[in-house]
Design a protein around this motif. Structure first.
Motif, mmCIF file in Angstrom:
data_model
loop_
_atom_site.group_PDB
_atom_site.id
_atom_site.type_symbol
_atom_site.label_atom_id
_atom_site.label_comp_id
_atom_site.label_asym_id
_atom_site.label_seq_id
_atom_site.Cartn_x
_atom_site.Cartn_y
_atom_site.Cartn_z
ATOM 1 N N HIS A 7 0.838 -1.215 0.000
ATOM 2 C CA HIS A 7 0.000 0.000 0.000
ATOM 3 C C HIS A 7 0.861 1.247 0.000
ATOM 4 O O HIS A 7 2.049 1.195 0.324
ATOM 5 N N GLU A 54 -4.064 3.755 1.456
ATOM 6 C CA GLU A 54 -4.654 3.929 2.773
ATOM 7 C C GLU A 54 -4.695 5.413 3.089
ATOM 8 O O GLU A 54 -3.651 6.067 3.167
ATOM 9 N N HIS A 79 3.891 7.134 3.703
ATOM 10 C CA HIS A 79 4.841 6.023 3.540
ATOM 11 C C HIS A 79 4.387 5.088 2.436
ATOM 12 O O HIS A 79 3.242 5.122 2.001
ATOM 13 N N GLU A 130 7.683 1.141 5.009
ATOM 14 C CA GLU A 130 7.165 0.094 5.877
ATOM 15 C C GLU A 130 7.401 -1.241 5.200
ATOM 16 O O GLU A 130 7.188 -1.367 3.990
HETATM 17 CO CO CO Z 1 1.180 1.320 6.287
#
Ligand code: CO
Length: 134
Positions: A7, A54, A79, A130
């Motif tokens: 994501h 997201e 991120h 991430e």
């Molecule tokens: Co994330």
């Protein structure tokens, strides 16, 4: 080592407005808002054919993204999340190459109930990364 893009996370000042932008202007499939108190965020999941976006908004006074939103009042990309097969092996490889792992270096359970780690943006072209164990 890294696999799929899991994501891209975007911090937004107004979740309802950002949801409408993705649903109506961009024509994407958008979830209802989901509160994740353990992570200090409310999130809307945008499902794309090959990945997810997201949309994040701070939840609670200690939200880890409150400062980001204060510094980026219009919102912004926060991120990117890449999948790895083995997060401990990935961490050890990155540390051996001099990359900085944030926090205590131990994986935490992320928003998708899988172990995650964050890597220092200064080591990755100015982008917070991430890693999520797939
Ligand atoms: Co994330």
């Amino acid at each position: 080592m890294i696999g799929r893009l899991n994501h891209v996370a975007i911090v937004v000042p107004d979740l309802a407005a950002a949801s409408r932008t993705y649903a109506e202007t961009l024509g994407a499939k958008v979830s209802a808002p989901v509160d994740l108190p353990a992570h200090g965020v409310t999130t809307v999941f945008v499902e794309l054919p090959n990945t997810k976006i997201e949309l994040l908004h701070p939840l609670g006074a200690a939200s880890p993204i409150a400062k980001f939103l204060a510094e980026h009042p219009s919102g912004g990309m926060h991120h990117v999340c890449y999948e790895v097969d083995d997060i401990l092996a990935a961490r050890d490889r990155l540390k051996a190459q001099g990359a900085r792992v944030l926090g205590d270096g131990e994986p935490k359970i992320g928003a998708h109930d899988r172990p995650v780690l964050f890597l220092h943006p200064k080591d990755f072209a100015g982008t917070l990364v991430e890693l999520e164990q797939a």
